[in-house]
Design an enzyme around this catalytic site. Structure first.
Site, PDB file in Angstrom:
ATOM      1  N   HIS A 294       6.092 -23.025 -43.189  1.00  0.00           N
ATOM      2  CA  HIS A 294       6.981 -23.264 -42.049  1.00  0.00           C
ATOM      3  C   HIS A 294       7.588 -22.020 -41.428  1.00  0.00           C
ATOM      4  O   HIS A 294       8.641 -22.085 -40.806  1.00  0.00           O
ATOM      5  CB  HIS A 294       8.093 -24.234 -42.461  1.00  0.00           C
ATOM      6  CG  HIS A 294       7.599 -25.635 -42.636  1.00  0.00           C
ATOM      7  ND1 HIS A 294       8.420 -26.727 -42.725  1.00  0.00           N
ATOM      8  CD2 HIS A 294       6.335 -26.124 -42.723  1.00  0.00           C
ATOM      9  CE1 HIS A 294       7.701 -27.826 -42.860  1.00  0.00           C
ATOM     10  NE2 HIS A 294       6.425 -27.481 -42.878  1.00  0.00           N
TER      11      HIS A 294
ATOM     12  N   ASP B  90      -1.278 -26.951 -44.526  1.00  0.00           N
ATOM     13  CA  ASP B  90      -1.124 -27.710 -45.771  1.00  0.00           C
ATOM     14  C   ASP B  90      -2.390 -27.759 -46.613  1.00  0.00           C
ATOM     15  O   ASP B  90      -2.783 -28.817 -47.105  1.00  0.00           O
ATOM     16  CB  ASP B  90      -0.601 -29.129 -45.472  1.00  0.00           C
ATOM     17  CG  ASP B  90       0.828 -29.116 -44.959  1.00  0.00           C
ATOM     18  OD1 ASP B  90       1.718 -28.735 -45.724  1.00  0.00           O
ATOM     19  OD2 ASP B  90       1.053 -29.456 -43.774  1.00  0.00           O
TER      20      ASP B  90
ATOM     21  N   GLU C 216      15.020 -29.447 -44.560  1.00  0.00           N
ATOM     22  CA  GLU C 216      13.813 -28.619 -44.442  1.00  0.00           C
ATOM     23  C   GLU C 216      13.548 -28.236 -42.987  1.00  0.00           C
ATOM     24  O   GLU C 216      13.354 -29.093 -42.133  1.00  0.00           O
ATOM     25  CB  GLU C 216      12.611 -29.392 -45.002  1.00  0.00           C
ATOM     26  CG  GLU C 216      11.288 -28.629 -44.906  1.00  0.00           C
ATOM     27  CD  GLU C 216      10.118 -29.430 -45.468  1.00  0.00           C
ATOM     28  OE1 GLU C 216      10.309 -30.610 -45.828  1.00  0.00           O
ATOM     29  OE2 GLU C 216       9.008 -28.867 -45.520  1.00  0.00           O
TER      30      GLU C 216
ATOM     31  N   ASP D 107       3.722 -29.433 -51.625  1.00  0.00           N
ATOM     32  CA  ASP D 107       3.591 -30.141 -50.352  1.00  0.00           C
ATOM     33  C   ASP D 107       2.319 -29.694 -49.631  1.00  0.00           C
ATOM     34  O   ASP D 107       2.320 -28.673 -48.943  1.00  0.00           O
ATOM     35  CB  ASP D 107       4.826 -29.895 -49.469  1.00  0.00           C
ATOM     36  CG  ASP D 107       4.737 -30.667 -48.161  1.00  0.00           C
ATOM     37  OD1 ASP D 107       3.881 -31.575 -48.057  1.00  0.00           O
ATOM     38  OD2 ASP D 107       5.524 -30.370 -47.237  1.00  0.00           O
TER      39      ASP D 107
ATOM     40  N   ASP E 228       9.643 -24.391 -46.919  1.00  0.00           N
ATOM     41  CA  ASP E 228       8.235 -24.767 -47.053  1.00  0.00           C
ATOM     42  C   ASP E 228       7.411 -23.514 -46.729  1.00  0.00           C
ATOM     43  O   ASP E 228       7.641 -22.857 -45.702  1.00  0.00           O
ATOM     44  CB  ASP E 228       7.933 -25.910 -46.079  1.00  0.00           C
ATOM     45  CG  ASP E 228       6.504 -26.429 -46.202  1.00  0.00           C
ATOM     46  OD1 ASP E 228       6.338 -27.634 -46.462  1.00  0.00           O
ATOM     47  OD2 ASP E 228       5.564 -25.643 -45.999  1.00  0.00           O
TER      48      ASP E 228
ATOM     49  N   LYS F  58      11.479 -25.946 -39.880  1.00  0.00           N
ATOM     50  CA  LYS F  58      10.096 -25.650 -39.519  1.00  0.00           C
ATOM     51  C   LYS F  58      10.130 -24.772 -38.276  1.00  0.00           C
ATOM     52  O   LYS F  58      11.060 -24.834 -37.480  1.00  0.00           O
ATOM     53  CB  LYS F  58       9.396 -26.972 -39.242  1.00  0.00           C
ATOM     54  CG  LYS F  58       7.914 -26.894 -39.031  1.00  0.00           C
ATOM     55  CD  LYS F  58       7.316 -28.280 -39.304  1.00  0.00           C
ATOM     56  CE  LYS F  58       5.861 -28.343 -38.962  1.00  0.00           C
ATOM     57  NZ  LYS F  58       5.234 -29.531 -39.531  1.00  0.00           N
TER      58      LYS F  58
ATOM     59  N   HIS G  98       9.009 -26.023 -50.981  1.00  0.00           N
ATOM     60  CA  HIS G  98       7.814 -26.828 -50.766  1.00  0.00           C
ATOM     61  C   HIS G  98       6.645 -25.864 -50.848  1.00  0.00           C
ATOM     62  O   HIS G  98       6.397 -25.096 -49.919  1.00  0.00           O
ATOM     63  CB  HIS G  98       7.840 -27.507 -49.385  1.00  0.00           C
ATOM     64  CG  HIS G  98       8.430 -28.873 -49.425  1.00  0.00           C
ATOM     65  ND1 HIS G  98       8.360 -29.748 -48.372  1.00  0.00           N
ATOM     66  CD2 HIS G  98       9.077 -29.524 -50.429  1.00  0.00           C
ATOM     67  CE1 HIS G  98       8.956 -30.886 -48.721  1.00  0.00           C
ATOM     68  NE2 HIS G  98       9.407 -30.770 -49.949  1.00  0.00           N
TER      69      HIS G  98
ATOM     70  N   TRP H 110      13.213 -33.973 -43.750  1.00  0.00           N
ATOM     71  CA  TRP H 110      12.457 -33.233 -42.743  1.00  0.00           C
ATOM     72  C   TRP H 110      12.221 -34.166 -41.550  1.00  0.00           C
ATOM     73  O   TRP H 110      11.885 -35.335 -41.747  1.00  0.00           O
ATOM     74  CB  TRP H 110      11.100 -32.751 -43.283  1.00  0.00           C
ATOM     75  CG  TRP H 110      10.300 -32.155 -42.176  1.00  0.00           C
ATOM     76  CD1 TRP H 110      10.447 -30.914 -41.634  1.00  0.00           C
ATOM     77  CD2 TRP H 110       9.263 -32.804 -41.418  1.00  0.00           C
ATOM     78  NE1 TRP H 110       9.575 -30.753 -40.595  1.00  0.00           N
ATOM     79  CE2 TRP H 110       8.841 -31.890 -40.432  1.00  0.00           C
ATOM     80  CE3 TRP H 110       8.670 -34.069 -41.467  1.00  0.00           C
ATOM     81  CZ2 TRP H 110       7.835 -32.191 -39.514  1.00  0.00           C
ATOM     82  CZ3 TRP H 110       7.671 -34.387 -40.551  1.00  0.00           C
ATOM     83  CH2 TRP H 110       7.260 -33.442 -39.588  1.00  0.00           C
TER      84      TRP H 110
ATOM     85  N   ASP I  15       0.341 -23.989 -40.150  1.00  0.00           N
ATOM     86  CA  ASP I  15       0.937 -24.810 -41.211  1.00  0.00           C
ATOM     87  C   ASP I  15      -0.031 -25.920 -41.607  1.00  0.00           C
ATOM     88  O   ASP I  15       0.212 -27.095 -41.391  1.00  0.00           O
ATOM     89  CB  ASP I  15       2.254 -25.385 -40.663  1.00  0.00           C
ATOM     90  CG  ASP I  15       2.941 -26.309 -41.648  1.00  0.00           C
ATOM     91  OD1 ASP I  15       2.764 -26.108 -42.861  1.00  0.00           O
ATOM     92  OD2 ASP I  15       3.639 -27.232 -41.203  1.00  0.00           O
TER      93      ASP I  15
END
Ligand code: RNT
Ligand code: ZN
Length: 421
Positions: free
Chosen positions: A265, A299, A229, A328, A262, A231, A289, A188, A297
């Site tokens: 993302h 997390d 990955e 993640d 992800d 985004k 992820h 990424w 995003d």
């Protein structure tokens, strides 16, 4: 929880699922074979060990919070991970980032990292029966400070990061052979534009050329699974991310790489669950992820929400053996070990819930146009006792069932984490 009650509840749950043709013992057996790739970076706020007190910087990634007890050294991180693994049923993997090498107090730049810097991790993984996965780190570095790496205008900077990725893939293949378990290398990069660029094609062309160089080093598939990955946007890359979904999807298909999806993302209302079946038509495997975006995003720690359940349903329906599941997220406002446990248990329980679906019945309804029946059964399943099957699986694995693990984290926090000042 009382073991007798767990067993009693399981017997009833087993019968109830059997009424729908679902075998709970078989579901547990399948679940026990699922290995999550647990992300080391939740343990220290994506800091790593390049220098003492290293902190996440750049890349549009943000950790908020200052909950006490953060792991400051690799040994502390390993101790915390051991605690987390002891509260998660099953055998799992560890996902490392390049900044988590142990460099013996020397400044080893990213284009010089080598397997020897990860020897302790490998020895520890071996002792604990864990597989390892890996990630090149293209952030928290002066050469990434302006937000560009593999697509940078300056060839010298691109070459530096290409060299870093070469090192990272070599380390990944070392993991695979040392542990006799194929490791994933995920790539990424943060590259993107805060404001509207006029030559998207040029930066994407540069990224593609860098990828071509990186992946021109061929590793046999039993030594690395390579993934890329994408985004949609990040902080500071709101207008255009160079490594977009389309860029990597095309690249992965053309070059036989895995795609990494992800959960944070994509557009907030876009369903990642819906993408899985399409991608698996063309790619033999997929990497997830598992994250939780809140409005962006962000997390957040993974929990049992509709999105997680829907993703795991699709994973199970399409082929659990073809999807690599990594976590993640990074939250520094709560106990970091607990955050690992919450997310891992939620992910596994969501997989279990999907394994307990009455697939044949549901498919039969769908194929014979009995659509109210399909909707009704899907909804009725939400009230089925998945938790009783989960608790039984935990107890059988000698892992605390239900909320019993909370006390263990409280004790660990008092005895170990709170002493880190
Ligand atoms: C960033 C990506 C990436 C990172 C980790 C630390 O938006 O999700 O996977 O979170 O590499
Ligand atoms: Zn990610």
């Amino acid at each position: 929880m009382n073991r007798q009650n767990i067993d009693k509840a399981y017997e009833i749950a087993k019968e109830r699922f059997a009424e729908f043709g679902v075998d709970t013992d078989a579901a547990i057996e399948q679940l026990s074979k699922v290995s999550l790739s647990i992300h080391c970076w939740q343990g220290d706020d994506v800091g790593g060990f390049e220098k003492p007190g290293a902190e996440l910087s750049g890349g549009g990634l943000q950790v908020t919070g200052n909950y006490p007890g953060k792991a400051r050294t690799a040994d502390e991180l390993r101790a915390d991970l051991e605690k987390a693994y002891s509260l998660i049923p099953g055998k799992h993997r560890l996902n490392l980032h390049a900044i988590y090498g142990e460099f013996g107090g020397k400044l080893v730049d990213r284009d010089e990292i080598a397997p020897e810097h990860f020897a302790n991790w490998v020895a520890w993984a071996k002792a604990n029966g864990l597989g390892l996965d890996f990630n090149a780190t293209l952030f928290s570095h002066p050469k990434a400070d302006d937000g560009f790496t593999l697509s940078h205008q300056d060839k010298a900077i691109r070459d530096f990061w290409i060299a870093h990725c070469d090192c990272a893939r070599a380390i990944t293949s070392y993991f695979s052979s040392a542990l006799e378990s194929v490791s994933t290398h995920n790539l990424w990069i943060p590259d993107g534009f805060k404001d509207i660029p006029v030559d998207r094609l040029a930066s994407r062309t540069r990224l593609k050329e860098s990828l071509d160089e990186i992946y021109s080093t061929i590793y046999p598939p039993w030594t690395i699974k390579d993934s890329v990955e994408s985004k949609l946007f990040g902080i500071g890359s709101e207008s255009c991310v160079v490594g977009s979904h389309e860029l990597y999807m095309g690249y992965a298909l053309k070059n036989d790489l895995m795609l990494c999806l992800d959960l944070g993302h994509f557009h907030p209302t876009e369903s990642v669950a819906d993408k899985i079946s399409s991608i698996l038509l063309y790619c033999p495997e997929l990497l997830l992820h598992v994250s939780r975006g809140v409005r962006w995003d962000s997390d957040h720690v993974v929990i049992t929400n509709d999105e997680l359940l829907a993703v795991m349903q699709e994973v199970v329906r399409c082929g659990l053996d073809r999807v690599n599941i990594a976590l993640d997220y990074f939250d520094a406002t709560v106990n970091r070990v607990a955050a690992w446990v919450i997310g891992s248990r939620a992910a596994l329980r969501a997989i279990l819930s999907a394994l307990l679906e009455p697939k044949d019945q549901l498919k039969d309804y769908e194929n014979t146009d009995r659509l109210f029946q399909r909707l009704a059964l899907l909804d009725e399943m939400k009230a089925m006792p998945v938790g009783d099957v989960w608790n039984y699986y935990c107890a059988k694995s000698n892992i605390p069932a239900g909320a019993d693990w909370i006390g263990e984290i409280e004790a660990y926090e008092a005895a170990v984490m709170n002493k880190r000042v």
